[in-house]
Scaffold this motif. Structure first.
Motif, short mmCIF file in Angstrom:
data_model
loop_
_atom_site.label_atom_id
_atom_site.label_comp_id
_atom_site.label_asym_id
_atom_site.label_seq_id
_atom_site.Cartn_x
_atom_site.Cartn_y
_atom_site.Cartn_z
N ASP A 227 0.83 -1.21 0.00
CA ASP A 227 0.00 0.00 0.00
C ASP A 227 0.86 1.25 0.00
OD1 ASP A 227 -2.22 -1.60 0.03
OD2 ASP A 227 -2.63 -1.34 2.17
N PHE A 228 1.96 1.23 0.79
CA PHE A 228 2.85 2.39 0.86
C PHE A 228 3.51 2.63 -0.49
CE2 PHE A 228 7.15 4.10 1.48
CZ PHE A 228 6.83 5.33 2.04
N ALA A 229 4.00 1.56 -1.11
CA ALA A 229 4.67 1.71 -2.40
C ALA A 229 3.70 2.28 -3.44
CB ALA A 229 5.21 0.37 -2.86
N GLN A 230 2.46 1.79 -3.43
CA GLN A 230 1.48 2.29 -4.39
C GLN A 230 1.14 3.75 -4.11
OE1 GLN A 230 0.22 1.07 -7.11
NE2 GLN A 230 1.12 -0.97 -6.97
N SER A 231 1.07 4.13 -2.83
CA SER A 231 0.72 5.51 -2.50
C SER A 231 1.78 6.50 -2.94
CB SER A 231 0.48 5.63 -0.98
OG SER A 231 1.71 5.53 -0.27
N MET A 232 3.02 6.03 -3.09
CA MET A 232 4.11 6.92 -3.49
C MET A 232 4.11 7.18 -5.00
SD MET A 232 5.72 7.88 -0.83
CE MET A 232 7.26 8.51 -1.51
N LEU A 233 3.37 6.40 -5.76
CA LEU A 233 3.36 6.56 -7.22
C LEU A 233 2.29 7.59 -7.59
CD1 LEU A 233 3.71 2.80 -8.23
CD2 LEU A 233 5.50 4.49 -7.83
N ARG A 234 2.67 8.87 -7.49
CA ARG A 234 1.69 9.95 -7.62
C ARG A 234 1.56 10.46 -9.05
NH1 ARG A 234 4.98 11.58 -3.15
NH2 ARG A 234 4.01 11.10 -1.16
N VAL A 235 2.58 10.26 -9.89
CA VAL A 235 2.53 10.78 -11.26
C VAL A 235 2.83 9.64 -12.23
CG1 VAL A 235 3.24 13.09 -10.53
CG2 VAL A 235 4.98 11.44 -11.27
N ARG A 236 2.45 9.84 -13.50
CA ARG A 236 2.66 8.82 -14.52
C ARG A 236 3.02 9.48 -15.84
NH1 ARG A 236 -0.05 6.73 -10.64
NH2 ARG A 236 -0.06 4.48 -10.26
N ALA A 237 3.82 8.76 -16.62
CA ALA A 237 4.24 9.27 -17.93
C ALA A 237 4.06 8.19 -18.98
CB ALA A 237 5.70 9.71 -17.88
N ARG A 238 3.57 8.60 -20.15
CA ARG A 238 3.46 7.68 -21.28
C ARG A 238 4.75 7.77 -22.08
NH1 ARG A 238 1.04 7.91 -26.44
NH2 ARG A 238 0.52 10.11 -26.07
N CYS A 239 5.36 6.62 -22.35
CA CYS A 239 6.70 6.59 -22.96
C CYS A 239 6.76 5.58 -24.10
CB CYS A 239 7.76 6.21 -21.92
SG CYS A 239 7.72 7.17 -20.41
N ARG A 240 7.74 5.78 -24.97
CA ARG A 240 8.14 4.78 -25.96
C ARG A 240 9.53 4.30 -25.58
NH1 ARG A 240 9.60 6.52 -30.73
NH2 ARG A 240 9.23 4.55 -31.85
N ILE A 241 9.69 2.99 -25.50
CA ILE A 241 10.98 2.43 -25.09
C ILE A 241 11.32 1.26 -26.01
CG2 ILE A 241 12.26 1.26 -23.23
CD1 ILE A 241 10.54 2.76 -21.24
N ALA A 242 12.58 1.19 -26.42
CA ALA A 242 13.02 0.07 -27.24
C ALA A 242 12.87 -1.22 -26.45
CB ALA A 242 14.47 0.28 -27.67
N ALA A 243 12.23 -2.21 -27.05
CA ALA A 243 11.97 -3.47 -26.33
C ALA A 243 13.27 -4.11 -25.84
CB ALA A 243 11.21 -4.43 -27.25
N THR A 244 14.36 -3.88 -26.57
CA THR A 244 15.65 -4.47 -26.18
C THR A 244 16.20 -3.86 -24.90
OG1 THR A 244 16.75 -2.88 -27.63
CG2 THR A 244 16.27 -5.07 -28.54
N HIS A 245 15.64 -2.72 -24.46
CA HIS A 245 16.18 -2.02 -23.30
C HIS A 245 15.17 -1.92 -22.15
CE1 HIS A 245 19.29 -1.04 -26.16
NE2 HIS A 245 19.99 -0.45 -25.22
N LEU A 246 14.08 -2.66 -22.24
CA LEU A 246 13.09 -2.61 -21.17
C LEU A 246 13.69 -3.02 -19.82
CD1 LEU A 246 9.86 -4.07 -22.82
CD2 LEU A 246 10.23 -1.73 -22.02
N ARG A 247 14.61 -3.97 -19.86
CA ARG A 247 15.20 -4.46 -18.60
C ARG A 247 15.94 -3.35 -17.85
NH1 ARG A 247 18.28 -6.16 -22.79
NH2 ARG A 247 20.53 -5.72 -22.73
N MET A 248 16.36 -2.31 -18.57
CA MET A 248 17.10 -1.22 -17.93
C MET A 248 16.21 -0.35 -17.05
SD MET A 248 19.84 0.04 -20.80
CE MET A 248 20.52 1.23 -19.63
N LEU A 249 14.89 -0.49 -17.21
CA LEU A 249 13.98 0.25 -16.33
C LEU A 249 14.24 -0.08 -14.87
CD1 LEU A 249 10.55 0.05 -18.20
CD2 LEU A 249 11.92 2.11 -17.78
N ARG A 250 14.70 -1.30 -14.62
CA ARG A 250 14.91 -1.74 -13.24
C ARG A 250 16.12 -1.08 -12.58
NH1 ARG A 250 13.19 -6.42 -16.01
NH2 ARG A 250 11.28 -7.30 -15.13
#
Length: 323
Positions: A227-250
């Protein structure tokens, strides 16, 4: 492993009394012949065990005999040596108790199991805090733990960002998260979490309290953390990301944010890019979470985040542009 089976056989006889060879064979998943061989092995090792023939017979221990081994299998013996986090035990004032308990366990084990348990302790070490994490100073932890052990209300002073508050709490549990201690306590009817390093003073009172019968610390913490982690996600962005680099999000984003983003990802387009919605606690944090992807990520919306990333990229270009 035969040593483990012998221990299990001994404990079955100790807890159930006379048991038929057939029942033991089924329980241990071996043949009846193997059961009798194991009984002979126990007898040769000095355990007063014997077989009684006939319909009412079976295998039993001499009346009054009790083994010093209090129900530990090999896996459980391993767990005792693994689960004892020395740092956490020391923080709670249980370092000496833990060491003594481990010695008692080792002393109670047969030689074969003792050797295995010792090898586990020599070969596996648990270091709970993450890299580059300096443990908090927790001078009040012993007082907090004292109130917790004895179900005594705690009178605390707790430091927030802008002020110090006074609370009388019912301590329900202590949780170590990535090397940081948290007190889970009841304040009136609400159950909240308090970072122990921010507890300026803690004094167990003479007033006891009744723990809620339906409270489970592990379940509560798991739910509260989500619940705490979800409450901290206050904003969102729509993005385009190369599928080969999705793992870098982590690399630079919270796991809960990455999980939510990947759940929104589209199938890769002809160029191998996906669209997704990435949440975060602020646009500033989002920008820093996307910049490491360089030319493999593009912010589509909102415009202010797109402008922020473009401005940062422009400054980086100016810094490194050599003409």
């Amino acid at each position: 492993m035969r040593a483990s089976r012998l221990v299990q056989l001994l404990l079955i006889l100790q807890t159930r009394g006379r048991t038929t060879a057939g029942e033991l064979a089924k329980e241990l998943e071996v043949s009846i012949r193997t059961v009798y061989r194991d009984v002979e092995a126990l007898s040769a090792a000095g355990v007063p065990v014997y077989s009684e023939p006939g319909r009412a017979g079976g295998v039993r221990l001499v009346d009054g005999y009790r083994t010093r081994l209090t129900g530990l299998t090999t896996d459980e013996a391993d767990a005792v040596l693994l689960a004892g986090l020395p740092g956490a035990a020391a923080d709670l004032g249980l370092g000496t108790v833990l060491a003594t308990a481990q010695l008692k366990v080792l002393a109670a084990l047969p030689p074969e199991l003792r050797g295995r348990a010792t090898r586990i302790a020599e070969r596996v070490h648990i270091d709970a805090p993450g890299w580059f994490h300096r443990p908090d100073e927790t001078p009040t932890l012993n007082a907090v733990a004292d109130g917790l052990w004895h179900d005594r209300k705690l009178r605390v002073r707790y430091g927030r960002k802008d002020k110090v508050v006074h609370r009388t709490l019912d301590p329900l549990g202590l949780v170590m998260k990535a090397g940081t201690w948290y007190l889970v306590a009841r304040d009136g009817t609400a159950i909240r979490s308090y970072r122990v390093s921010r507890i300026i003073s803690a004094e167990p009172t003479d007033e006891s309290f009744d723990r809620p019968t339906d409270f489970d610390l592990s379940t509560h913490w798991s739910t509260a953390a989500d619940d705490f982690a979800q409450s901290m996600l206050r904003v969102r962005a729509r993005c385009r990301i190369a599928a080969t680099h999705l793992r870098m999000l982590r690399l630079m984003n919270e796991p809960v944010a990455v999980a939510e983003a990947l759940a929104t990802a589209t199938e890769p387009d002809a160029a191998g890019w996906v669209e997704l919605t990435l949440p975060s606690e602020s646009y500033e944090v989002l920008a820093h979470g996307l910049l490491p992807l360089g030319e493999y990520a593009e912010v589509l919306d909102p415009p202010e985040l797109r402008a922020r990333v473009a401005e940062t990229a422009g400054r980086m270009h100016a810094l490194y542009n050599v003409t």
